[in-house]
Design a protein around this motif. Sequence first.
Motif, short mmCIF file in Angstrom:
data_model
loop_
_atom_site.label_atom_id
_atom_site.label_comp_id
_atom_site.label_asym_id
_atom_site.label_seq_id
_atom_site.Cartn_x
_atom_site.Cartn_y
_atom_site.Cartn_z
N LYS A 59 -69.16 17.01 28.97
CA LYS A 59 -69.87 15.74 29.10
C LYS A 59 -70.53 15.28 27.80
CE LYS A 59 -74.43 17.34 30.60
NZ LYS A 59 -75.42 17.33 31.71
N LYS A 60 -70.46 16.10 26.76
CA LYS A 60 -71.11 15.74 25.50
C LYS A 60 -70.33 14.70 24.71
CE LYS A 60 -73.40 20.23 25.08
NZ LYS A 60 -73.53 21.48 24.28
N SER A 61 -69.09 14.46 25.09
CA SER A 61 -68.28 13.42 24.42
C SER A 61 -67.80 12.41 25.44
CB SER A 61 -67.09 14.05 23.69
OG SER A 61 -66.15 14.56 24.61
N SER A 62 -67.55 11.20 24.99
CA SER A 62 -67.08 10.14 25.90
C SER A 62 -65.70 10.48 26.45
CB SER A 62 -67.03 8.80 25.16
OG SER A 62 -66.22 8.88 24.01
N TRP A 63 -64.84 11.10 25.64
CA TRP A 63 -63.53 11.52 26.12
C TRP A 63 -63.69 12.57 27.22
CZ3 TRP A 63 -58.97 12.86 22.26
CH2 TRP A 63 -57.79 12.98 22.98
N GLY A 64 -64.57 13.52 26.98
CA GLY A 64 -64.80 14.55 27.98
C GLY A 64 -65.35 13.98 29.27
N ARG A 65 -66.25 13.01 29.16
CA ARG A 65 -66.81 12.40 30.38
C ARG A 65 -65.73 11.65 31.16
NH1 ARG A 65 -71.08 11.54 26.73
NH2 ARG A 65 -70.42 9.41 26.27
N PHE A 66 -64.79 11.05 30.44
CA PHE A 66 -63.69 10.37 31.13
C PHE A 66 -62.83 11.39 31.89
CE2 PHE A 66 -59.22 8.79 31.01
CZ PHE A 66 -59.39 7.72 31.86
N LEU A 67 -62.58 12.53 31.26
CA LEU A 67 -61.81 13.59 31.93
C LEU A 67 -62.55 14.11 33.16
CD1 LEU A 67 -60.48 15.65 28.88
CD2 LEU A 67 -59.34 13.82 30.13
N LEU A 68 -63.88 14.14 33.09
CA LEU A 68 -64.67 14.58 34.24
C LEU A 68 -64.57 13.59 35.39
CD1 LEU A 68 -67.87 15.99 32.48
CD2 LEU A 68 -66.04 17.29 33.57
N HIS A 69 -64.51 12.29 35.06
CA HIS A 69 -64.29 11.28 36.11
C HIS A 69 -63.00 11.58 36.87
CE1 HIS A 69 -67.22 7.98 36.14
NE2 HIS A 69 -67.43 8.23 34.86
N LEU A 70 -61.99 12.02 36.13
CA LEU A 70 -60.69 12.31 36.75
C LEU A 70 -60.63 13.71 37.35
CD1 LEU A 70 -58.32 10.73 34.06
CD2 LEU A 70 -59.20 9.69 36.16
N GLN A 71 -61.73 14.49 37.18
CA GLN A 71 -61.85 15.85 37.74
C GLN A 71 -60.85 16.83 37.15
OE1 GLN A 71 -62.80 15.71 42.08
NE2 GLN A 71 -62.27 13.53 41.84
N LEU A 72 -60.47 16.60 35.89
CA LEU A 72 -59.52 17.49 35.25
C LEU A 72 -60.15 18.84 34.91
CD1 LEU A 72 -57.53 15.07 32.92
CD2 LEU A 72 -56.96 15.89 35.20
N ASP A 73 -61.48 18.93 34.92
CA ASP A 73 -62.13 20.23 34.70
C ASP A 73 -61.84 21.20 35.84
OD1 ASP A 73 -63.83 18.27 36.12
OD2 ASP A 73 -65.20 19.98 36.36
N LYS A 74 -61.41 20.66 36.98
CA LYS A 74 -61.16 21.51 38.16
C LYS A 74 -59.71 21.96 38.27
CE LYS A 74 -64.97 19.56 40.88
NZ LYS A 74 -65.78 20.80 40.89
N PHE A 75 -58.88 21.56 37.33
CA PHE A 75 -57.46 21.86 37.44
C PHE A 75 -57.21 23.38 37.47
CE2 PHE A 75 -53.12 22.42 35.83
CZ PHE A 75 -52.44 21.53 36.64
N GLY A 76 -57.83 24.11 36.55
CA GLY A 76 -57.65 25.56 36.52
C GLY A 76 -58.14 26.24 37.77
N LEU A 77 -59.24 25.75 38.34
CA LEU A 77 -59.77 26.33 39.57
C LEU A 77 -58.84 26.06 40.75
CD1 LEU A 77 -63.56 25.40 39.16
CD2 LEU A 77 -62.54 27.68 38.95
N LEU A 78 -58.20 24.89 40.76
CA LEU A 78 -57.26 24.58 41.84
C LEU A 78 -56.09 25.56 41.85
CD1 LEU A 78 -57.26 20.68 41.61
CD2 LEU A 78 -58.09 22.05 43.54
N LEU A 79 -55.69 26.00 40.67
CA LEU A 79 -54.60 27.00 40.61
C LEU A 79 -55.05 28.32 41.23
CD1 LEU A 79 -53.25 26.34 37.00
CD2 LEU A 79 -52.36 25.48 39.18
N LEU A 80 -56.35 28.63 41.13
CA LEU A 80 -56.87 29.84 41.77
C LEU A 80 -56.79 29.73 43.29
CD1 LEU A 80 -60.06 31.06 39.85
CD2 LEU A 80 -57.80 32.08 39.92
#
Length: 463
Positions: free
Chosen positions: A359-380
């Motif tokens: 969330k410290k960068s605008s690009w990262g915040r955009f990715l968080l809107h799309l929930q891409l931080d959860k992609f690795g966890l979904l594979l679990l």
Amino acid sequence: MRCLIYAKSIDSTWVKDCFPEVDRYLLKLVNKPLLEYYLDFAAILKISSIRIVSDTSIKEIENHFKDGAKWGLDISYSLARPEDSLKSVYLKNMSFCREEDLIILDGFFFIDYDHNNLISYFEESKIISCNDINRHLIYLSKDTPFNEIPQLICYYDQSISVREISSVLDYYKLSMEILTRKNKSYVLPGYSNEEDAFYGVNFIFPHTSQVTKPLMIGNNVRFRNNTSVGPAAIIGNNVIIDANTTITESIVYEDTYVSSDLELSGKIIYKNRLISGLTGDSILLTDNILVSQIEMGIMTSFFNRFVQWMISLFLVMVLLLPWLILYLPYRLLKGKPVSDFIINKNLAIKSYLDPEKMKKSSWGRFLLHLQLDKFGLLLLVLSARILLVGNQVFRNNTRNRKLINDLPVYTPGVYSLFESVDAEHGNVEIFYELEYINNCSTIYNLNILMRVIWKRFCHGYKK
């Protein structure tokens, strides 16, 4: 005037026996830390500076009270050795002690006074009395050497007394006495629009439950159907009391779940520890006794797991293309913002994307809107190592490992109840984890999933 506070750990070994994870200074009497009563007393006497000395770690105390600005005091901290006498502590803190008149609070005890009467005595400049024959409460004028026998604060009448808390029986008796007879003598937490009743925030109880005064209810408390609480009940913060349970003349310490169909009277309940307030006898309750109901709730059915697996597969397919197009370039330019997370009750650790770093960068915040931080966890989830919806996946640190150990069951999920509510980090986390464990069902999980996805899409990551 200044104040020196010193309580040797050897004076309160029973606290560690009965409340293993509670610092003696932070032990709560009627939902208020013991040390906070000292600070109230000091503020009434217009003491300006306080030095708190401990022969154990003082970090937790310092994190709680900080610099004392909340009480209009200047609080500093100092360490002592377990073998240090009061005189040794005084000499080590000489520069603090000799600048003004000094009050010393020495030992593990409770200052018994009437808040309103003490204010009036002080404002009228009357001599304040104390019946402290053990000299826990000592007054030294600025020019008095410590080698001279310190005098007690003085004798005038019985406006102040000192009560030792030398056992869990003393603790129980004192707590009940404050609640039932002296709740107007001290500043107690919670709000009260009726006599002998104190309520915290976020207290929810159904119309079928019953409360009887006097009682104290902390913050983030849930009563289930047909519960009966009081008279003379103290319920701490972050507590769930399940259906058909009756609690009278008892203390339920914070961060505790009380199972259904119980009748508790004259007890202290601290997590999975049950202590008699009348005899001091203590037993550790097994999971089968204490958490039988929540284990039934968390053991998800085959249908529930199948539904979660299918939804996870769908989410992976939806997020795969954005992950390849948007996340991989982000990783090449920004690096891999990962942290270690705990993924089961055995404290196994895996590294995954950390939204706090993204969330410290605008690009990262955009990715968080799309929930891409959860992609690795979904594979679990697809490999059946975690759930789609479950307990919060915690970062690996000492505080969170302790919190997980306190939970009766821990089955982490990609999405959690805590994410779905507007809650701040802090002590409320364990409440929402207990709340989830107690209510877990397929429908409940789907509601959480929809709320989190919608909240994240519309508002982004807010923690």
